[in-house]
Design an enzyme around this catalytic site. Sequence first.
Site: not given
Length: 332
Positions: A116, A256, A286
């Site tokens: 990520c 994020h 996500n």
Amino acid sequence: MSKITAAITGVSGYAPEYVMTNHELETMVDTNDEWIVSRTGIKERRILKGEDQGTSAIAIPAVLDLLKKTNTDPAEVEMLICATTTPDLVFPATANIITAETGCVNAFGYDLQAACSGFLFALATGAQFIETGKYKKIIIVGADKMSAIVDYTDRATCIIFGDGGGAVMLEPNTEGLGVQDSILKSDGSGVPFLHQKAGGSRRPATQETLDRREHFAFQEGQQVFKFAVKGMADVSAEIMERNHLTADDIAWLVPHQANKRIIDATANRMGVGPEKVMINIQKYGNTTSGTIPLCLWEYENQLKKGDNVVLAAFGGGFTWGSIYLKWAYDPK
């Protein structure tokens, strides 16, 4: 001679058409909309459907739109870095597929895998090639087809992830705009808590690994949450202190999109109010390497030249980091 900095001069994104709601997930695993929203902030996510469709199918339309928006001849692009955890193939790099399909015939490219945090790591890497004067036009892609490695019988992970991504153009700037500073971290002690058990050279695919469902993302949620809250908040506060920035100086935090509670904890540590935090987790979930460019794409019209922007991420590895940049252009 003025110092050269690497500035984002354009941004684009792409989200697949198919919308998977929390209510659809209720038919697949033991969960419900209220439980998912209260713990993650996610209401729906996008899923890339169709045969033979990989991460490049997300990245290519984003790059083509970016070239159009920035009025860039594809042949002028010199480099393309694709941050992804879900490449089309083990080899060649997804970046090679993207350059071929977008006409960027003179660009060399490669994939960067930092889970990520991938987009941040790729952005910081690309910035070096601009700052040294080596290249003048670099595309940074962050995209993932997480549905390819999500087990839709595992409610710990299937509620979190979605598919999507975006791309930015990096070009030289002599006005002091663009990337100002970065803090990038990694800690391999986090491997047991967030990883894919099989499919790599250590455990190649066998009937046994398939039967054990080891080709999907595994996450030990509590440990990841604990590390993520501390990691993202610490580096975001550190980059502010290092650059003598107060909360009032910050125009936008671009976190994020892993979990609404992690986002809130990072903003609180920075002293930044919710009106300065880019959030679209409720729509996309996500998307791993795709979350930050998707946010920049959606909020582009609210960004102004000279805005102080902090990007922050945390991912498997563990990897984490923050980038401080000054936005380089006004809404068009």
